[in-house]
Design a protein around this motif. Structure first.
Motif, PDB file in Angstrom:
ATOM      1  N   ASN A 136       0.832  -1.195   0.000  1.00 56.64           N
ATOM      2  CA  ASN A 136       0.000   0.000   0.000  1.00 56.64           C
ATOM      3  C   ASN A 136       0.865   1.242   0.000  1.00 56.64           C
ATOM      4  O   ASN A 136       0.592   2.211  -0.728  1.00 56.64           O
ATOM      5  N   ASN A 159      -7.418  -6.915  -5.626  1.00 58.60           N
ATOM      6  CA  ASN A 159      -7.290  -5.722  -4.805  1.00 58.60           C
ATOM      7  C   ASN A 159      -7.772  -4.500  -5.595  1.00 58.60           C
ATOM      8  O   ASN A 159      -7.033  -3.957  -6.418  1.00 58.60           O
ATOM      9  N   HIS A 180      -8.242  -1.454  -4.725  1.00 61.10           N
ATOM     10  CA  HIS A 180      -7.463  -0.240  -4.433  1.00 61.10           C
ATOM     11  C   HIS A 180      -6.240  -0.177  -5.346  1.00 61.10           C
ATOM     12  O   HIS A 180      -5.985   0.839  -6.012  1.00 61.10           O
ATOM     13  N   TRP A 192      -7.128  -3.600   2.060  1.00 59.45           N
ATOM     14  CA  TRP A 192      -6.207  -3.715   0.923  1.00 59.45           C
ATOM     15  C   TRP A 192      -4.745  -3.612   1.334  1.00 59.45           C
ATOM     16  O   TRP A 192      -3.859  -3.748   0.496  1.00 59.45           O
ATOM     17  N   ASP A 203     -11.625   1.535   3.177  1.00 59.46           N
ATOM     18  CA  ASP A 203     -11.216   0.574   2.144  1.00 59.46           C
ATOM     19  C   ASP A 203     -12.297   0.350   1.100  1.00 59.46           C
ATOM     20  O   ASP A 203     -12.025  -0.220   0.039  1.00 59.46           O
TER      21      ASP A 203
END
Length: 406
Positions: free
Chosen positions: A257, A295, A297, A363, A384
């Motif tokens: 991230n 994912n 994101h 994520w 999220d």
């Protein structure tokens, strides 16, 4: 163009339902997750808030929340989103004001808050310090990590580009300059008021360049030269630390991230040419490691940097539709013996979104985790969901009323 609405034809009903869910999440964040201006997670009992938790990551998630509301504002022009974003900026400013040095605190709360002792006990290992605001004693949490800075800068950069309130943008520019100026004055060390450093950005040219990129984007006269000097000497070194992160695609998953949000701004704000080539190499190393992890994101970061891709974007929509089926509380999950395992606490394939561990920001957790969670008392904020959802609206992955975003 920061966002270009290239509205897809399918999934209109899902987008409408998603908006209802996203707005409800934002209103719940305002009601229960911002008791003192920055993100905290309530501890629930008998349907009510009895305390708060997860103070140590308040700065990073306040930054992500700011980004989510900025994307929402750009997609909808909602006054509510603008007000929420302004509140998040004030919260981040509080975390810089309270330290007295422009250091970013992890979080801050009044010493007389009903849950102050609980928060102080939970964060004691980071060190609790005191300050006074308008005659009221506050406690703040130090030992600030690079995570907290990356999250705050991510939100500030997105908000500065997407919000059209001149006074708020100037506040963002000033706060960003304070935070970045502190790091530069201390040679990229995160120095506590007593003099010791909690961490350093040394050895992470990708993160240094990302923060300087944001700084020179907002204030080129102040930070442009520093960025150009570092870029000339370190751009080709940005690949190595990201590549090292990718060697283990399961442990310390939060690193992905941080890589994603830093490379998002480093790449999108860079002119074409030699330096962008190296940034793109770093990003491509990251993307190869996470592209099959389900994912949304990371998918939306990829959409923003690379443009449309039918298969990826369809997956993003499907994953977002699955998220609301997850419990909001940190209920324990344990899939050991129920799914194929390829190691301790590691499934062979990514688990479905609905089955993954209950956490603060899904994520940043490995999709291969077999077990985890808590006792079912702490409510996650839902950032999220709203961050990739509003990015999907802004970038045209989800349907949107016709508009063009310059």
């Amino acid at each position: 163009m920061f966002c270009l609405l290239a509205v897809v034809a399918a999934g209109g009903a899902g987008a409408v339902c998603g908006e209802v869910e996203a707005i409800a999440i934002s209103r719940n964040i305002q009601a229960r997750h911002l008791p003192h201006g920055t993100i905290l997670d309530p501890v629930m009992a008998s349907g009510g808030v009895v305390s708060y938790s997860r103070c140590g990551d308040s700065a990073i998630w306040t930054g992500h929340y700011l980004a989510a509301e900025a994307f929402r504002y750009r997609a909808t022009n909602s006054p509510e989103a603008l007000a929420n974003a302004a509140g998040a900026v004030r919260g981040l400013r509080l975390l810089a004001d309270i330290t007295g040095t422009d250091l970013l605190a992890r979080c801050a709360f009044p010493a007389d808050a009903p849950w102050a002792i609980d928060l102080a006990r939970e964060e004691a290992h980071h060190g609790i310090r005191t300050a006074k605001i308008d005659g009221r004693e506050w406690w703040w949490v130090g030992n600030t990590s690079r995570d907290q800075y990356s999250g705050a800068f991510f939100g500030l950069a997105v908000a500065w580009d997407l919000l059209d309130d001149a006074a708020l943008r100037e506040e963002i520019r000033t706060l960003t300059g304070r935070l970045l100026g502190f790091l530069l004055r201390h040679g990229w060390l995160v120095v506590m008021p007593e003099g010791g450093a909690s961490t350093a950005f040394l050895g992470r040219p990708d993160q240094q360049l990302a923060l300087l990129q944001i700084g020179r984007h907002m204030d080129p006269d102040r930070f442009g030269l520093a960025y150009r000097i570092l870029r000339a000497t370190a751009a080709c070194s940005t690949v190595l630390p990201v590549f090292i992160d990718t060697l283990d695609p399961h442990s310390s998953y939060f690193k992905f991230n941080l890589d994603a949000i830093n490379l998002y701004n480093l790449l999108r704000l860079e002119d074409g040419g030699f330096y962008r080539f190296w940034y793109r190499e770093a990003y491509d190393a990251l993307r190869r490691a996470v592209s099959t992890h389900g994912n949304p994101h990371f998918n939306m970061i990829d959409r923003a940097l690379k443009g449309p891709d039918a298969m990826r974007d369809a997956e993003t929509v499907a994953l977002l539709e699955e998220w609301p089926t997850r419990p909001r509380a940190d209920e324990p999950v344990d899939w050991r013996g129920a799914v194929a395992a390829c190691g301790e606490d590691r499934a062979c394939d990514p688990l479905p979104v609905a089955a993954r561990v209950r956490t603060d920001f899904l994520w940043q957790r490995s999709p291969f985790l077999l077990y985890g969670g808590g006792e079912g008392a702490i409510e996650g904020p839902g950032i999220d969901y709203i961050l990739p959802y509003w990015m999907a609206r802004c970038y045209g992955v989800l349907p949107h009323p016709p508009a063009t975003l310059e």
